[in-house]
Structures are given as C-alpha cells and as structure tokens.
Design an enzyme around this catalytic site. Structure first.
Site, PDB file in Angstrom:
ATOM      1  N   ARG A   1       0.828  -1.213   0.000  1.00 29.21           N
ATOM      2  CA  ARG A   1       0.000   0.000   0.000  1.00 29.21           C
ATOM      3  C   ARG A   1       0.862   1.263   0.000  1.00 29.21           C
ATOM      4  NH1 ARG A   1      -3.071   2.935   4.216  1.00 29.21           N
ATOM      5  NH2 ARG A   1      -5.038   3.691   3.311  1.00 29.21           N
TER       6      ARG A   1
ATOM      7  N   HIS B   1       0.440   4.262  -2.682  1.00 25.49           N
ATOM      8  CA  HIS B   1       0.147   5.635  -2.267  1.00 25.49           C
ATOM      9  C   HIS B   1       1.286   6.588  -2.595  1.00 25.49           C
ATOM     10  CE1 HIS B   1      -3.448   5.061   0.674  1.00 25.49           C
ATOM     11  NE2 HIS B   1      -3.532   4.247  -0.373  1.00 25.49           N
TER      12      HIS B   1
ATOM     13  N   ASN C   1      -3.831   8.533   4.287  1.00 25.45           N
ATOM     14  CA  ASN C   1      -2.696   7.969   5.025  1.00 25.45           C
ATOM     15  C   ASN C   1      -2.795   8.099   6.538  1.00 25.45           C
ATOM     16  OD1 ASN C   1      -1.369   7.249   2.615  1.00 25.45           O
ATOM     17  ND2 ASN C   1      -0.466   9.288   2.421  1.00 25.45           N
TER      18      ASN C   1
ATOM     19  N   HIS D   1      -5.904  -6.167  -2.814  1.00 19.72           N
ATOM     20  CA  HIS D   1      -6.749  -6.248  -1.626  1.00 19.72           C
ATOM     21  C   HIS D   1      -7.046  -7.695  -1.240  1.00 19.72           C
ATOM     22  CE1 HIS D   1      -8.464  -1.863  -1.782  1.00 19.72           C
ATOM     23  NE2 HIS D   1      -7.182  -1.932  -1.486  1.00 19.72           N
TER      24      HIS D   1
END
Length: 337
Positions: free
Chosen positions: A69, A73, A101, A200
């Site tokens: 992740r 990001h 975040n 995911h």
C-alpha cells in the site's frame, strides 16, 4: 569484397555489443530504469530488501499488505519518488497527514530498517523510492503472489504534496468513474485498475472506510444493496453507526494473509468489503468481465498484476540528476530543523 563484408559484419557486431561495454556509471546516469541498475554499485541490494521484508512478515503478517500500500500511495502522488516517507520539516508538509494515510499508512519503520542496512552496505547509493518498489514486489511474493523483475534507478523527491495525496489517491467511497479517472491520470487503464485492486487479497480496512455501506450508502439511511445482506449484518455487529472507527476488518475474509484470487471471488458473491472494490463488478461491463476472468483464472490475474505493478512503478520517476539519494528516508538530505 569478402574482406569488406567481414569488416562490415565486425563493425555491426561492435555496434550491437557497445551498450554492454558501457560502464555502470554510464548506465546509471542514462535516465532509464532497468533491473540491473545496482548490480555493480550495490550487488546485495535486492537480497537485503528481501531478507528484511521476510523478517518483518514473520513478526507481523499484516506488514506485506502495508508495504504494498505504501508503494501504491507513493506512486499516485507526484510519481514513484518516496515522497510519502517524508516527515514534516521546516519546508515540508508530510503526506502522512493526508486523509488516505492518516492513522492507516504503516510500515515506515521497515523501510527505514532496510535503508539503514543498505547505507551500511553501500552508502548513498540505493534510493528510498527503489526500496519501496522492491519491498512491494517482495511483499507480494512472500504471501504467495507472482514475482517480476523490478526496473530500478529511481531517485528520491525533495518535497511532498499533501494536496496531491488528498486528491489523487482513490478513496473507498469514490464512484467507479472517479476511480478510473484517477488511474487514467497516472497513465493506467481499466485493466490496470482491476488487476491492481487485486492487491486487496491481503490486508485490512478500517470500520470508518466502509461504514457508509452498512447504514447510508444512497444517502437516505439505507444500506448498500450491492453488499451481501447477510455479510452486512455480520459487519454491522462489529462496525456500529458511531465509534470503533479504527477497528480492522479483512479485505479478503477467506484467505486474508495469502495473495490469491479469492478477492475477485468475493466480489462475484457481493462480499467486497469496500465500495471501491464492489463497483468493479457492479458498475462497468468491461471491469465485470475482468473480475470474472481473474476469479476463474488465478494465473491470468498474477500475470496481469505483475505487468501492472511494473507499469505503476514507472509513473514519473526521478532519474539522472533529478532528486537525490536520501540517507534517511523520512527526511531530505541537509533538511532544516
């Protein structure tokens, strides 16, 4: 004529082989990303990253999802430049404080541990941006997912973008079209969107990220009818209308620590936890067909995921003389304090 032909053949051979004769320094200043970037300057770099990711996974099974992740990001904000790792300083407002975040991005200490080990091995050589990219690949592999060659040679940003983090990273309640637009803005397409969402298959989400689906998805106090209602009733028992915002739930409740295709099977059963997951099956015909394909064919998912990860890792990298190689990932070199 025969002699001239031989000379021509030799000359063409030398031209073809000439890139192989270039020094590693010439390659490293070329501005291109390629897997062998550190072969001469830091040959143990990938081995060091892999070993520390493995240690982190043994200590915390959630860590691979968190590292994956972080890379995602990072790349969606100003490109893959490690801007997400920067703390607040005199001139920097950290992306760690953004809505996507804050209270959820984690794994920073693992990246710093890797960086420290690499600084011991080969000082001021391996960028934090490349560490993030390698850690994402190794996190996928260690949980049972595909492997791929990681193009390397990124450099680190000297700044961050709080507004970019707030605006460019897809949110759990974004519409399908908004999410696709955010992907296209990065040069990624619908196939990349569906395959990368498959990350995911590992990890967790907070109650606050999907509460709306349980109680007020249409905005009139009704639940989201694209969520399996028995599953919704189970979730409501643990994610109330108010409170418990930080309580964690598996994104893939069947095999939460294994990188596989159960995520897509859950979408077909209307058991995708986040709205941004389920819309891949309910809001677009092309993405629905891809969800069905990946649910039936794990190999097809793995193959496309690897390709899309390389593509995402190539978003606007800093190369050549741009940026810097940070000595400590959480702050720029010579940061004012």
């Amino acid at each position: 004529m025969a002699v001239s032909l031989k000379i021509l053949i030799v000359a063409l051979s030398l031209i073809a082989l000439s890139p192989l004769c270039l020094s590693s320094k010439a390659y490293e200043s070329s501005g291109y990303l390629f897997p062998q970037f550190y072969d001469h300057s830091c040959p143990k770099a990938q081995e060091i990253v892999q070993s520390i990711v493995a240690k982190a996974f043994a200590h915390d099974p959630r860590m691979p999802a968190s590292l994956l992740r972080l890379h995602f990001h990072d790349c969606f904000v100003k490109g893959c430049d490690a801007s997400i790792l920067l703390d607040n300083s005199g001139t920097i407002i950290s992306e760690k404080r953004s809505n996507p975040n804050r209270n959820s991005a984690r794994g920073f200490e693992v990246i710093e541990e890797i960086k420290h080990a690499l600084e011991q091995e080969c000082p001021e050589t391996v960028s934090c941006a490349d560490i993030l990219t390698l850690a994402a690949r190794d996190s996928t592999v260690i949980t049972g997912g595909p492997s791929w060659e990681v193009p390397l040679g990124r450099r680190d940003a000297r700044g961050a973008s709080l507004s970019g983090s707030n605006n460019d990273i897809p949110a759990p309640n974004n519409t399908f079209q908004t999410i696709l637009t955010k992907f296209k803005r990065q040069g990624l397409n619908l196939v990349d969107l569906v395959s990368l969402s498959g990350s995911h298959t590992i990890g967790n989400s907070r109650c606050t990220s999907f509460r709306q689906r349980l109680y007020n998805q249409p905005g009139n106090g009704k639940p989201d009818l694209t969520l399996n209602q028995y599953y919704a009733s189970v979730l409501r028992k643990q994610c109330p209308r108010s409170g418990g915002d930080q309580k964690l739930f598996f994104l893939d409740f069947v095999t939460p620590f294994k990188f596989d295709n159960h995520y897509f099977k859950s979408l077909i059963m209307y058991k995708g936890l986040l709205s941004s997951d389920e819309v891949l099956f309910t809001k677009n015909r092309e993405s629905k067909e891809l969800v069905k394909l990946y649910a039936e064919n794990q190999a097809a998912f793995f193959e496309q995921f690897a390709k899309s990860m390389v593509k995402m890792g190539n978003i606007s990298p800093l190369t050549g003389a741009r940026g810097e190689i940070r000595r400590i990932c959480r702050r720029v070199n010579h940061a004012p304090y």
